[in-house]
Design a protein around this motif. Structure first.
Motif, PDB file in Angstrom:
ATOM      1  N   GLY A   1      10.944  -0.052   1.170  1.00 33.84           N
ATOM      2  CA  GLY A   1      10.933   1.251   1.832  1.00 33.84           C
ATOM      3  C   GLY A   1      10.121   2.307   1.116  1.00 33.84           C
ATOM      4  O   GLY A   1      10.202   3.479   1.476  1.00 33.84           O
ATOM      5  N   TRP A   2       9.311   1.927   0.141  1.00 33.58           N
ATOM      6  CA  TRP A   2       8.483   2.892  -0.576  1.00 33.58           C
ATOM      7  C   TRP A   2       7.148   3.072   0.147  1.00 33.58           C
ATOM      8  O   TRP A   2       6.793   2.299   1.031  1.00 33.58           O
ATOM      9  CB  TRP A   2       8.250   2.439  -2.018  1.00 33.58           C
ATOM     10  N   ARG A   3       6.421   4.083  -0.258  1.00 40.03           N
ATOM     11  CA  ARG A   3       5.107   4.325   0.321  1.00 40.03           C
ATOM     12  C   ARG A   3       4.148   3.216  -0.092  1.00 40.03           C
ATOM     13  O   ARG A   3       4.112   2.826  -1.265  1.00 40.03           O
ATOM     14  CB  ARG A   3       4.585   5.690  -0.139  1.00 40.03           C
ATOM     15  N   PRO A   4       3.361   2.673   0.818  1.00 41.82           N
ATOM     16  CA  PRO A   4       2.438   1.584   0.444  1.00 41.82           C
ATOM     17  C   PRO A   4       1.433   2.036  -0.608  1.00 41.82           C
ATOM     18  O   PRO A   4       0.958   3.179  -0.609  1.00 41.82           O
ATOM     19  CB  PRO A   4       1.744   1.234   1.774  1.00 41.82           C
ATOM     20  N   LYS A   5       1.136   1.114  -1.526  1.00 38.57           N
ATOM     21  CA  LYS A   5       0.150   1.339  -2.604  1.00 38.57           C
ATOM     22  C   LYS A   5       0.504   2.560  -3.447  1.00 38.57           C
ATOM     23  O   LYS A   5      -0.377   3.334  -3.867  1.00 38.57           O
ATOM     24  CB  LYS A   5      -1.260   1.487  -2.033  1.00 38.57           C
TER      25      LYS A   5
ATOM     26  N   THR B   1       2.986  -1.007  -8.881  1.00 33.83           N
ATOM     27  CA  THR B   1       2.359  -0.507  -7.661  1.00 33.83           C
ATOM     28  C   THR B   1       2.902  -1.282  -6.467  1.00 33.83           C
ATOM     29  O   THR B   1       2.931  -2.517  -6.489  1.00 33.83           O
ATOM     30  CB  THR B   1       0.831  -0.654  -7.730  1.00 33.83           C
ATOM     31  N   THR B   2       3.337  -0.579  -5.449  1.00 41.75           N
ATOM     32  CA  THR B   2       3.892  -1.232  -4.274  1.00 41.75           C
ATOM     33  C   THR B   2       2.788  -1.926  -3.475  1.00 41.75           C
ATOM     34  O   THR B   2       1.598  -1.579  -3.573  1.00 41.75           O
ATOM     35  CB  THR B   2       4.610  -0.202  -3.394  1.00 41.75           C
ATOM     36  N   ASP B   3       3.199  -2.896  -2.659  1.00 42.22           N
ATOM     37  CA  ASP B   3       2.233  -3.619  -1.838  1.00 42.22           C
ATOM     38  C   ASP B   3       1.985  -2.863  -0.539  1.00 42.22           C
ATOM     39  O   ASP B   3       2.397  -1.708  -0.375  1.00 42.22           O
ATOM     40  CB  ASP B   3       2.739  -5.039  -1.568  1.00 42.22           C
ATOM     41  N   ALA B   4       1.312  -3.509   0.393  1.00 48.07           N
ATOM     42  CA  ALA B   4       0.960  -2.854   1.652  1.00 48.07           C
ATOM     43  C   ALA B   4       2.171  -2.550   2.507  1.00 48.07           C
ATOM     44  O   ALA B   4       2.091  -1.706   3.418  1.00 48.07           O
ATOM     45  CB  ALA B   4      -0.033  -3.722   2.434  1.00 48.07           C
ATOM     46  N   HIS B   5       3.306  -3.215   2.268  1.00 42.52           N
ATOM     47  CA  HIS B   5       4.527  -2.977   3.037  1.00 42.52           C
ATOM     48  C   HIS B   5       5.509  -2.061   2.307  1.00 42.52           C
ATOM     49  O   HIS B   5       6.639  -1.880   2.766  1.00 42.52           O
ATOM     50  CB  HIS B   5       5.211  -4.303   3.365  1.00 42.52           C
ATOM     51  N   GLY B   6       5.108  -1.503   1.133  1.00 41.28           N
ATOM     52  CA  GLY B   6       5.996  -0.612   0.410  1.00 41.28           C
ATOM     53  C   GLY B   6       7.068  -1.306  -0.395  1.00 41.28           C
ATOM     54  O   GLY B   6       8.092  -0.696  -0.724  1.00 41.28           O
TER      55      GLY B   6
END
Length: 374
Positions: free
Chosen positions: A64-68, A96-101
């Motif tokens: 649920g995080w912001r992507p990237k 660093t989060t992925d494209a899906h957060g």
């Protein structure tokens, strides 16, 4: 009887078909759920264990995080009431989060500077602020009751903050830069805020702010406003773009950028030092070499010392030539005395004339007769 058995079989087949359909659609539904959670702005984290000792490893997963987005993971004591000052900052990690957060990161277990109850705190570094916490117990770490919450009003910023002050000559040579953060706050609560404690933090680049508590002496009555002035100081030699943040009650009130110039005096000092020291070492080395090396009888120590010797040698030549001329004149006078007077023709020839080139005695010794003489 047969009709009932057929109905049961049909229900089982339908349930099996629904189960197979759910299993087939599950991989596609998980990213959609994560994206929906990110859109709702409710990031979450999960821990692989609820308790671990110092030196162990903990796996943190989040959704649920912001992507990237760049996140920091910390283990904090006292439920992080005192901010990052109660966290084990030296053992934190970044991810660093992925494209899906979503993310997955291993975090070493370390003892925070404050006693438990402890939490694992995850927060964004850049962009929109977001954070999440999960309870965690550090085995062997002391546990203490939480500090009492300070009672007071709810303060809010009413005007644009400003940094007052200027840099002096000492700052140009690397002294800590100092400013005064001026903020106009208003008390939105029903109780007066007496001697409120603020947290002032300074951050550089992508690094998290370093918070320091400062107590403002005064009272903000309910429904009133006041001007709060708090000193801000950077470490020695700091330069670049900084961000000054003010927090009260666990909430960031303001963020003010601060551009600090480079201390060129320090650079000038090092340049001069790099020029003066080699020159001094070179001069000292040449003096030692000139003192230690042997000197021959025909050599002077330097060009300036050989010139007087040359002058003395030339002077010796001139004095020797003068002595030779005196000896020649003495010999000539002795020869004249031996020949006797009246015989000018028999005078000895000078040694530097040959017989062919010697001047005639008649032309050199006879004087012209004056007019009227016999």
């Amino acid at each position: 009887m047969r009709t009932a058995e057929r109905a049961v079989r049909r229900r089982r087949r339908r349930a099996a078909a629904v189960l197979v359909l759910c299993l087939a659609l599950a991989p596609a539904l998980l990213p959609a759920a994560a994206a929906h959670a990110a859109a709702d702005g409710t990031p979450t984290i999960r821990l692989s264990a609820k308790e671990a000792g110092k030196g162990g490893t903990l796996t943190v997963t989040g959704r649920g995080w912001r992507p990237k987005a760049l996140l920091t993971l910390l283990i904090c004591g006292q439920n992080m009431i005192g901010g990052t000052n109660s966290c084990a900052n030296g053992d934190g990690r970044a991810v660093t989060t992925d494209a899906h957060g979503a993310f997955r990161r291993k975090l070493p277990v370390a003892e925070p500077p404050k006693p438990c109850p402890c939490v694992v705190h995850v927060a964004t570094v850049t962009g929109a602020a977001a954070d999440a916490e999960a309870a965690f117990k550090v085995a062997g770490h002391p546990v203490a009751p939480l500090p009492k919450e300070r009672t007071g009003g709810r303060l809010a910023v009413l005007a644009q903050p400003r940094l007052a002050g200027s840099s002096g000559l000492l700052t140009w040579f690397g002294a800590p830069a100092q400013r005064e953060l001026t903020v106009t706050v208003g008390n939105l609560g029903s109780a007066p805020a007496k001697d409120p404690v603020f947290q002032v933090g300074t951050s550089h680049g992508v690094f998290a702010p370093e918070w320091a508590e400062q107590q403002w002496r005064g009272t903000v009555p309910a429904g009133k406003k006041a001007e709060v002035r708090l000193p801000v100081e950077l470490p020695a030699g700091a330069h670049g773009d900084y961000l000054v943040s003010l927090k009260y009650g666990g909430k960031v009130l303001v963020e003010q950028p601060w551009g600090v110039g480079r201390p060129w005096g320090v650079t000038l000092f090092w340049v001069l030092l790099c020029l003066v020291v080699p020159t001094a070492v070179f001069r000292i080395g040449m003096a030692l070499v000139d003192r230690v090396r042997p000197h021959g009888p025909g050599r002077g120590r330097s060009e300036g010392r050989t010139r007087p010797a040359a002058r003395g040698h030339a002077a010796g030549r001139r004095s020797g030539a003068a002595g030779t001329g005196q000896r020649i004149r003495k010999r000539t006078s002795r020869a004249r005395d031996a020949a006797g007077p009246g015989t000018p023709g028999d005078s000895a020839a000078l040694p530097w004339f040959t017989p062919d080139t010697a001047p005639s005695t008649t032309t050199s010794t006879e004087r012209p007769t004056s007019k009227g003489s016999a």
